[in-house]
Design a protein around this motif. Structure first.
Motif, PDB file in Angstrom:
ATOM      1  N   TRP C 141       0.907  -1.102  -0.026  1.00 43.35           N
ATOM      2  CA  TRP C 141      -0.053   0.024   0.017  1.00 43.35           C
ATOM      3  C   TRP C 141       0.872   1.379  -0.012  1.00 43.35           C
ATOM      4  O   TRP C 141       0.583   2.243  -0.723  1.00 43.35           O
ATOM      5  N   THR C 142       1.643   1.304   0.928  1.00 43.71           N
ATOM      6  CA  THR C 142       2.672   2.509   0.798  1.00 43.71           C
ATOM      7  C   THR C 142       3.399   2.461  -0.515  1.00 43.71           C
ATOM      8  O   THR C 142       3.567   3.841  -0.978  1.00 43.71           O
ATOM      9  N   LEU C 143       3.841   1.467  -0.951  1.00 42.89           N
ATOM     10  CA  LEU C 143       4.669   1.535  -2.191  1.00 42.89           C
ATOM     11  C   LEU C 143       3.824   2.234  -3.404  1.00 42.89           C
ATOM     12  O   LEU C 143       4.052   2.852  -4.120  1.00 42.89           O
ATOM     13  N   ILE C 144       2.302   1.703  -3.312  1.00 45.32           N
ATOM     14  CA  ILE C 144       1.478   2.059  -4.430  1.00 45.32           C
ATOM     15  C   ILE C 144       1.248   3.774  -3.951  1.00 45.32           C
ATOM     16  O   ILE C 144       1.200   4.305  -4.900  1.00 45.32           O
ATOM     17  N   ASP C 145       1.070   4.217  -2.904  1.00 49.05           N
ATOM     18  CA  ASP C 145       1.061   5.683  -2.576  1.00 49.05           C
ATOM     19  C   ASP C 145       2.178   6.326  -2.991  1.00 49.05           C
ATOM     20  O   ASP C 145       1.811   7.465  -3.431  1.00 49.05           O
ATOM     21  N   LYS C 146       3.325   5.873  -2.862  1.00 53.74           N
ATOM     22  CA  LYS C 146       4.549   6.728  -3.103  1.00 53.74           C
ATOM     23  C   LYS C 146       4.546   6.677  -4.724  1.00 53.74           C
ATOM     24  O   LYS C 146       5.520   7.063  -5.045  1.00 53.74           O
ATOM     25  N   GLY C 147       3.948   5.721  -5.270  1.00 56.47           N
ATOM     26  CA  GLY C 147       4.314   5.688  -6.763  1.00 56.47           C
ATOM     27  C   GLY C 147       5.465   4.536  -7.048  1.00 56.47           C
ATOM     28  O   GLY C 147       6.051   4.891  -7.970  1.00 56.47           O
ATOM     29  N   MET C 148       5.938   4.010  -6.100  1.00 51.90           N
ATOM     30  CA  MET C 148       7.032   2.976  -6.165  1.00 51.90           C
ATOM     31  C   MET C 148       6.804   1.570  -7.073  1.00 51.90           C
ATOM     32  O   MET C 148       7.685   0.994  -7.346  1.00 51.90           O
ATOM     33  N   ALA C 149       5.564   1.144  -6.841  1.00 51.36           N
ATOM     34  CA  ALA C 149       5.274  -0.109  -7.217  1.00 51.36           C
ATOM     35  C   ALA C 149       4.879  -0.188  -8.803  1.00 51.36           C
ATOM     36  O   ALA C 149       3.982  -0.092  -9.253  1.00 51.36           O
ATOM     37  N   LYS C 150       6.015   0.015  -9.376  1.00 51.63           N
ATOM     38  CA  LYS C 150       5.717   0.199 -11.002  1.00 51.63           C
ATOM     39  C   LYS C 150       6.340  -0.752 -11.868  1.00 51.63           C
ATOM     40  O   LYS C 150       6.911  -0.485 -12.998  1.00 51.63           O
ATOM     41  N   GLY C 151       6.121  -2.028 -11.413  1.00 49.79           N
ATOM     42  CA  GLY C 151       7.143  -3.039 -11.981  1.00 49.79           C
ATOM     43  C   GLY C 151       6.347  -3.213 -13.326  1.00 49.79           C
ATOM     44  O   GLY C 151       7.194  -3.572 -14.298  1.00 49.79           O
ATOM     45  N   TYR C 152       5.021  -2.987 -13.543  1.00 50.64           N
ATOM     46  CA  TYR C 152       4.714  -3.261 -14.768  1.00 50.64           C
ATOM     47  C   TYR C 152       4.978  -2.256 -15.789  1.00 50.64           C
ATOM     48  O   TYR C 152       5.092  -2.708 -17.097  1.00 50.64           O
ATOM     49  N   VAL C 153       5.192  -0.957 -15.440  1.00 53.25           N
ATOM     50  CA  VAL C 153       5.759  -0.015 -16.120  1.00 53.25           C
ATOM     51  C   VAL C 153       7.082  -0.515 -16.739  1.00 53.25           C
ATOM     52  O   VAL C 153       7.544  -0.380 -17.940  1.00 53.25           O
ATOM     53  N   LYS C 154       7.827  -0.863 -15.688  1.00 51.81           N
ATOM     54  CA  LYS C 154       9.221  -1.177 -16.175  1.00 51.81           C
ATOM     55  C   LYS C 154       9.105  -2.503 -17.038  1.00 51.81           C
ATOM     56  O   LYS C 154      10.065  -2.442 -18.070  1.00 51.81           O
ATOM     57  N   TYR C 155       8.296  -3.453 -17.083  1.00 50.30           N
ATOM     58  CA  TYR C 155       7.991  -4.541 -17.785  1.00 50.30           C
ATOM     59  C   TYR C 155       7.854  -4.047 -19.185  1.00 50.30           C
ATOM     60  O   TYR C 155       8.310  -4.371 -20.125  1.00 50.30           O
ATOM     61  N   ARG C 156       6.970  -3.016 -19.357  1.00 49.05           N
ATOM     62  CA  ARG C 156       6.700  -2.322 -20.724  1.00 49.05           C
ATOM     63  C   ARG C 156       7.961  -1.791 -21.174  1.00 49.05           C
ATOM     64  O   ARG C 156       7.935  -1.846 -22.235  1.00 49.05           O
ATOM     65  N   GLU C 157       8.607  -0.900 -20.428  1.00 50.42           N
ATOM     66  CA  GLU C 157       9.667  -0.392 -20.973  1.00 50.42           C
ATOM     67  C   GLU C 157      10.880  -1.181 -21.466  1.00 50.42           C
ATOM     68  O   GLU C 157      11.457  -0.989 -22.253  1.00 50.42           O
ATOM     69  N   LYS C 158      11.052  -2.193 -20.481  1.00 50.86           N
ATOM     70  CA  LYS C 158      12.313  -3.054 -20.749  1.00 50.86           C
ATOM     71  C   LYS C 158      11.934  -4.448 -21.157  1.00 50.86           C
ATOM     72  O   LYS C 158      12.360  -5.560 -20.966  1.00 50.86           O
ATOM     73  N   TYR C 159      10.891  -4.452 -21.977  1.00 49.17           N
ATOM     74  CA  TYR C 159      10.270  -5.699 -22.535  1.00 49.17           C
ATOM     75  C   TYR C 159      11.251  -6.414 -23.236  1.00 49.17           C
ATOM     76  O   TYR C 159      11.430  -7.663 -23.011  1.00 49.17           O
ATOM     77  N   GLU C 160      12.132  -5.942 -23.974  1.00 47.54           N
ATOM     78  CA  GLU C 160      12.997  -6.673 -25.007  1.00 47.54           C
ATOM     79  C   GLU C 160      13.992  -7.291 -23.861  1.00 47.54           C
ATOM     80  O   GLU C 160      14.171  -8.599 -24.242  1.00 47.54           O
ATOM     81  N   LEU C 161      14.507  -6.790 -22.933  1.00 51.04           N
ATOM     82  CA  LEU C 161      15.477  -7.437 -22.046  1.00 51.04           C
ATOM     83  C   LEU C 161      14.877  -8.659 -21.414  1.00 51.04           C
ATOM     84  O   LEU C 161      15.202  -9.801 -21.512  1.00 51.04           O
ATOM     85  N   TYR C 162      13.488  -8.537 -20.891  1.00 49.27           N
ATOM     86  CA  TYR C 162      13.070  -9.435 -20.093  1.00 49.27           C
ATOM     87  C   TYR C 162      12.780 -10.667 -21.002  1.00 49.27           C
ATOM     88  O   TYR C 162      12.984 -11.857 -21.062  1.00 49.27           O
ATOM     89  N   ARG C 163      12.205 -10.402 -22.472  1.00 46.89           N
ATOM     90  CA  ARG C 163      11.865 -11.248 -23.362  1.00 46.89           C
ATOM     91  C   ARG C 163      13.259 -12.189 -23.569  1.00 46.89           C
ATOM     92  O   ARG C 163      13.197 -13.406 -23.629  1.00 46.89           O
ATOM     93  N   ARG C 164      14.079 -11.482 -23.773  1.00 50.77           N
ATOM     94  CA  ARG C 164      15.537 -12.197 -23.933  1.00 50.77           C
ATOM     95  C   ARG C 164      16.006 -13.040 -22.972  1.00 50.77           C
ATOM     96  O   ARG C 164      16.287 -14.145 -23.099  1.00 50.77           O
ATOM     97  N   ASN C 165      15.775 -12.580 -21.534  1.00 46.59           N
ATOM     98  CA  ASN C 165      16.188 -13.567 -20.747  1.00 46.59           C
ATOM     99  C   ASN C 165      15.191 -14.613 -20.571  1.00 46.59           C
ATOM    100  O   ASN C 165      15.814 -15.832 -20.173  1.00 46.59           O
TER     101      ASN C 165
END
Lengths: 133, 618, 186, 293
Positions: C141-165
């Motif tokens: 909850w606190t992470l969401i409040d502070k806007g730090m739980a942004k894993g999905y954004v990271k996944y979208r941005e670095k999708y190439e790296l994730y997919r390669r892994n």
């Protein structure tokens, strides 16, 4: 212990005696003796007894006739052994992958398979994905 | 004289089409379409005219007469419209099949015969046209050979039984009243005894019961619908089977007379209630049997029987509401079932003749027009509000409830719910679910198939939202039968106990729909995905591995299947076998050897001699 | 509800509603799942926090990986994660997804889950206690409040790296990429 | 008229959502849990509207809209404590038919998604609806035959003269039967076979996420409202707004009790149950309604 060539006959004779349930087929890697030990566990519902049959095959040329003609339910066990130990079951209709997702040079359950080295080579090589700074 | 010319055009067009086909197939196709459209326009021009009595032929001193009134116009319009649409539909569907000249001729001939039936004002021409229709239908049903042949024979045998019954009826009427003109018979029959009237009604009831497939006499229908070429299945289900309904109307209300028809309760326990119950049985059992079917056309065929029950129920119950409902349902059901057969035809055409519901699926993305047609068709068949059948079913239910016959109403309502299950299976297994890999490259249905589908779909919606259009015609029909006029307006019926107002329903759904649509737009935009991107417990399942269509209602079948059997069919099969055995026995006597026959002749001669002498010679 | 909360609700209803309605997809991988039923049922009652279990990833926005991840399960995890609608949060449960745990030298268990999908929070323990899940939820909850739980954004941005892994471990994946991959000629 | 048209759906929405919250709260209390706050369904719906979703095609969107619009239309035709803006349009029969829009819309929408779980869910849902329609039709017919009308408003007003139908002589059997099938109509626990999360991953809602699920939740809320308010109208004699609401809560809580203590039926068990005692009692009720004047 039974001989490799006679294993089917032995299994058949046990089945005719009333040991009509093949519980499992297993394998032990006797690396010092350079042998695989294939273990058949049979049981009888009528007698409530269990019989363990063993046979040994060489490590260089791991081939053994498939037990499917005698016990049909040997199929998945033999597929598993083929995958994990690399044993060839002659006459098995489909030795396709069952459990593993990756291909291994040495089948992973053999004792000469070095898991630590493998993990270092494969899983530890994959990079972490860093956050933007 | 217009009627004469109209019928001449109809019959002449059929034969000319055949000979044109020898010249050029394209010319034949255009001509067939032209003839059928001309007929439709000509019939449409007859709107509002009535009682145009004139003779066109002499037959053993009796004049044969044609006439048009609101009842025959109603049916004629439907016949010519569906005829034209199915000829248009045939253009692509039948392409490349053999013997097409014959096919088109027969299609037009069937239409012509049906027009003749509805315009006939005397029983001889009625009978003649009826027979032309039966025989040409037989030829079309068995058109594709193989399995179609037994189906055709089944049809023609049943049909002949009906014709014979009618023939006896006509003879008996002629002997008693010395006339064959329907209006004169109607005048004469008033003085007849009630036993005789029942006799006549039963005879004709068998004929029309066979034609409109009332429950114990329905056995010809499933096979015939399934095996005939799909455009003809549409005609068969849409109008041809409904000729039986026309016959019922004609004989119960015109010949026997409405006032008489309900007065028979003195003798037997209410003749029309027996018919009502037959109708109720006809609704319930076939709709449940339809659920078991896996052949798309056979499923629809069983519905053809089941929905026929509503018409019989409405007509036989015979209040002005119920009668209007029954007649309206005839039209509405015809629209729906023709539409559904055409969608099946489109699917069949594109999928290489496959109509097994277990192996199709997901065609919505490939054939949107056929899907829209099927969707509206099944909504109509169910009777969802804003489709046409809703109004007719509502009328029937309401009259049953208000006249305190809830058990009949129960049969009718349960039939509706059975219909939902089976037609949803039809829709789902054809168009929804997963698209099999082999149908990946299917194209849209051709234009000649889309046009009739679009026309009929819009007709469903039009008559659903503005039921006043057909109801006005029907109102004139029922007033001509001597019933009270309904208080019809364009969007429904006003009566003292509960009114129907489709415009209210329409606006309610429209407003609700637009509000929800706005709400839907407010949410985050959705992301389009293909059918491969589907939740399968985390696994990726490629196309072709993902179909749940076989045994769609398995849990229900465990319960109901033991009770769902076509007993009538079994009975007729048994009868058939008995007759075959009997004939085999007879054949042993006629062995084909001359020596036997000589022996028989000698034996009979001796017998005759013995009888003649009266045993005195001994 | 205090006044502070009301103003928050009015300002950012998406964050607030996302916070208090975490619908969890439990991926029953290893022994950690045994701790989940008590969390859901009468003893610890996760529904107080708005956490309820759902049956499909399409409805979920909290992904709990409860235990070790073998190569075969990884495929299913990636698939499920990609099918979850955004915003979505992943919590690794127990030490196995963190660094391999007791399976650190297994030939068939991936050691670090966050190499393949982004993870917003970890719960350490082998296996952790049910209370730890609530700590994780409140922390999320606190992470969401502070806007730090942004894993999905990271996944979208670095999708190439994730997919390669992912493809390094699993071989070529059957399904098409979730986000378009920029082809840089490699 | 216009005010009624706007007010009635809003009332239904508020009550339906309140029921959803109450549902979870009461279930939790029976489980001896604390349970979520009463506002939890609202939070969930807001969240779902902010969440992204996937769409499998036009019909996927269209079906859910049709489904919810159908439910909304039913509410406009169904009197709530005497408020009924569109009374003169066909009565109970129209409602019985309009009720079809909701399951059919969801079925169409799910059908396009090509998920076997959805197909199984639809087939179960349709079978279950056939199961409870048999007694339900018998019940509705009994009511309509007894009061000689198909208009609900008239049925309610007649009950206010003669007393509640569920306690009056010819209709009490029908009332009992309605109570027996009410859980099946509302789709709660012994009969939640169509949306079984454990077996078929919540059935028709497998592919629903985000706003689709939000609309489906609202549809469920409306459905609860309709099922219960129909019972209150037909058998408990309506009443003014407060009394009507009280009666609804009473019926609803009884339903929740059933929900929270029963396991789930199999499909054929459910149908066998519904075609057994409830149908038999309903049939007797109909016979009684026809014979007793």
């Amino acid at each position: 212990m039974a001989k490799k060539e006679e294993i089917l006959n032995v299994l058949k004779s046990f089945r005719d005696k009333g040991y009509d349930h093949l519980e499992m087929v297993s394998c032990v890697d006797r690396i010092k003796e350079n042998k695989f030990e294939i273990v058949y566990i049979l049981s009888s519902y009528g007698e409530n007894e269990t019989v363990i049959l063993k046979t040994a095959i060489s490590r260089e040329n791991p081939q053994i006739p498939s037990a499917i003609p005698v016990f049909e339910n040997a199929e998945p066990y033999e597929r598993e052994l083929h995958e994990l130990f690399g044993i060839d079951f002659e006459g098995h209709p489909r030795l396709t992958p069952l459990l593993l997702e990756r291909k291994y040079k040495i089948p992973p359950f053999r004792k000469d398979f070095d898991t630590r080295k493998y993990v270092k080579e494969v899983f530890d090589e994959i990079p972490f994905i860093e956050d933007k700074k | 004289m217009t009627l004469k010319i109209l019928l001449l055009t109809a019959f002449g067009g059929a034969f000319v089409t055949y000979f044109l086909g020898k010249v050029s197939s394209k010319l034949r196709n255009y001509f067939a379409v032209f003839v059928s459209l001309t007929l439709f326009v000509a019939v449409a021009c007859l709107y509002g005219k009535s009682a145009e009595n004139f003779s066109y032929f002499k037959f053993f001193g009796n004049t044969l007469v044609l006439r048009v009134n609101s009842l025959s116009w109603f049916f004629a319009a439907a016949v010519s419209a569906f005829g034209a649409l199915s000829v248009i539909f045939s253009l692509d569907y039948m392409k490349g099949k053999e013997n097409l000249d014959f096919y088109y001729m027969m299609m037009l001939l069937v239409n012509a015969a049906m027009l003749g039936i509805v315009f006939a004002a005397d029983l001889v021409s009625f009978f003649v046209f009826w027979e032309i229709m039966s025989w040409s239908t037989f030829l079309l049903i068995s058109y594709s050979g193989k399995n179609a042949l037994p189906a055709g024979i089944k049809y023609i045998v049943m049909s002949l039984i009906g014709s014979m019954a009618m023939f006896f009826g006509i003879l008996s009427i002629y002997v008693n009243f010395h006339t064959l003109i329907i209006s004169e018979i109607a005048r004469g029959i008033v003085s007849a005894s009630s036993g005789y009237k029942i006799f006549i009604l039963v005879l004709f009831g068998v004929t029309f019961g066979i034609k409109s497939a009332v429950m114990p006499l329905h056995t010809w229908l499933p096979d015939a619908y399934t095996e005939s070429p799909t455009p003809f299945s549409a005609v068969l289900s849409g109008m041809l089977t409904r000729m039986g309904v026309y016959g019922f109307l004609l004989f119960f209300y015109v010949v026997a007379g409405a006032s008489f028809f309900f007065d028979i309760d003195a003798g037997i326990s209410k003749f029309n209630y027996i018919l009502c119950w037959l109708g109720a049985i006809t609704i319930v059992i076939p709709t449940f049997i339809a659920m078991l079917q896996n052949d798309a056309k056979k499923l629809l065929a069983w519905h053809g029987i089941g929905q026929g029950g509503y018409m019989i129920l409405g007509i036989a119950f015979g209040t002005s509401l119920g009668l209007a409902g029954g007649i309206l349902h005839t039209l509405n059901y015809s629209i729906c079932i023709v539409l559904l057969f055409m969608s099946v035809g489109a699917v069949e055409y594109r999928c290489g003749g496959v109509r097994d519901l277990n192996s199709l699926g997901g065609l919505i993305k490939k054939m949107p027009v056929a899907f829209a047609g099927a969707l509206l068709g099944i909504s109509g068949l169910i009777g969802l509000p804003l489709t046409n059948s809703f109004v007719s079913k509502w009328l029937i239910y309401k009259t049953l409830i208000l006249k305190s016959h809830p058990f009949l109403a129960f049969a009718a309502l349960i039939g509706t719910w059975g219909t939902i299950l089976s037609v949803y299976k039809f829709l789902h297994n054809n168009f929804l679910g997963e698209l099999p890999e082999k149908y990946e490259n299917i194209r849209k249905s051709p234009v000649s198939m889309q046009i009739p589908i679009i026309i009929l779909s819009s007709a469903i919606l039009l008559f659903g939202i503005l039921p006043g259009i057909p109801l006005k015609v029907i109102n004139t029909i029922i007033t001509s039968f001597g019933f009270n006029s309904l208080n019809v307006n364009l969007w429904g019926i006003a009566s003292e106990t509960g009114t129907l107002n489709t415009i209210n329903i329409f606006t309610a759904i429209l407003i609700a729909g637009s509000v929800i649509w706005m709400l839907f737009r407010v949410g985050k935009k959705s992301f389009p995905v293909t059918q491969d991107d589907n939740y399968a417990a985390g696994a990726y399942v490629p196309a072709g591995k993902y179909n749940y269509t076989a045994d769609f209602y398995a849990p229900l079948f465990k319960i109901v299947k033991p009770y769902l059997m076509d007993f009538a069919d079994k009975f007729f099969g048994w009868l058939c076998r008995v007759f075959t055995g009997f004939s085999e026995g007879v054949r042993k006597i006629y062995a084909g050897d001359v020596g036997y026959y000589v022996l028989y002749i000698l034996f009979f001669a001796a017998l005759l001699f013995f009888v003649q002498s009266g045993g005195k010679s001994w | 509800m205090d006044r502070n909360k009301i103003s928050k609700w009015l300002k950012e209803p998406d964050k607030m509603s996302g916070k208090y309605s975490l619908w969890a997809l439990y991926f029953c991988t290893g022994c950690g799942i045994i701790e989940v039923p008590p969390v859901l049922t009468s003893r610890w009652d996760a529904e107080r926090f708005g956490v309820i279990p759902v049956a499909t990833p399409r409805q979920a926005n909290l992904f709990l990986i409860t235990g070790y991840v073998s190569v075969k399960t990884l495929r299913a995890i990636i698939r499920s994660y990609e099918q979850m609608p955004e915003p979505k949060y992943v919590v690794g449960f127990g030490s196995c997804p963190i660094n391999g745990g007791m399976y650190w030298d297994s030939y068939n268990t991936i050691k670090h889950l966050d190499k393949y999908i982004p993870v917003d929070g970890w719960i350490a323990g082998c296996p952790p206690r049910p209370e730890a899940i609530f700590v994780a939820v409140t922390h999320l909850w606190t992470l969401i409040d502070k806007g730090m739980a942004k894993g999905y954004v990271k996944y979208r941005e670095k999708y190439e790296l994730y997919r390669r892994n992912q493809e390094k471990v699993l071989g070529t994946l059957e399904w098409p990429p979730l986000f378009p991959i920029k082809d840089d000629g490699k | 008229m216009v005010i009624k048209l706007i007010a009635l759906p809003l009332i239904a929405f508020v009550i339906g959502i309140f029921f959803l919250g109450l549902f979870r709260k009461i279930t939790a209390r029976i489980h001896r849990r604390y349970g979520p706050p009463l506002t939890q369904p609202v939070i969930d719906i807001i969240k779902l509207f902010y969440q992204k979703s996937v769409s499998h095609g036009r019909l996927f969107d269209f079906g859910i809209i049709v489904s919810l619009a159908g439910s909304l239309a039913v509410i406009l035709f169904l009197p709530f404590a005497g408020i009924c803006p569109l009374e003169s349009s066909g009565g109970l029969l129209v409602i019985a038919y309009l009720l079809l829009f909701a399951p059919l819309g969801i079925a169409l929408s799910g059908g396009e998604a090509a998920n076997p779980n959805i197909s199984i869910g639809i087939s179960r849902k349709l079978i279950l609806s056939l199961g409870y329609e048999v007694p339900l039709i018998l019940i509705l017919l009994a009511v309509m035959t007894h009061y000689k009308t198909i208009s609900i408003a008239q049925i309610v007003s007649m009950q206010q003269k003669t007393g509640w139908a569920v306690f009056s002589a010819p209709l009490f059997l029908s009332g009992i039967s309605y109570i027996l099938i009410l859980p099946a109509m509302l789709g709660v626990r012994p009969f939640d076979i169509a949306s079984a999360p454990q077996e078929i991953s919540s059935g028709v809602k497998v592919e629903y996420g985000g706003k689709f699920l939000a609309l489906a939740t609202i549809e469920h809320a409306f459905h609860l409202f309709i099922g219960i308010s129909l019972f209150v109208n037909l058998f408990l004699g309506g009443g003014n707004v407060f009394v009507f609401f009280l009666k609804m809560i009473f019926v609803f809580i009884a339903g929740v009790f059933v929900h929270s203590v029963f396991p789930r039926f199999r499909t054929e068990q459910a149908v066998k149950y519904l075609w057994g005692w409830p149908a038999l009692i309903a049939l007797l009720g109909l016979v009684l309604a026809v014979t007793v004047k």
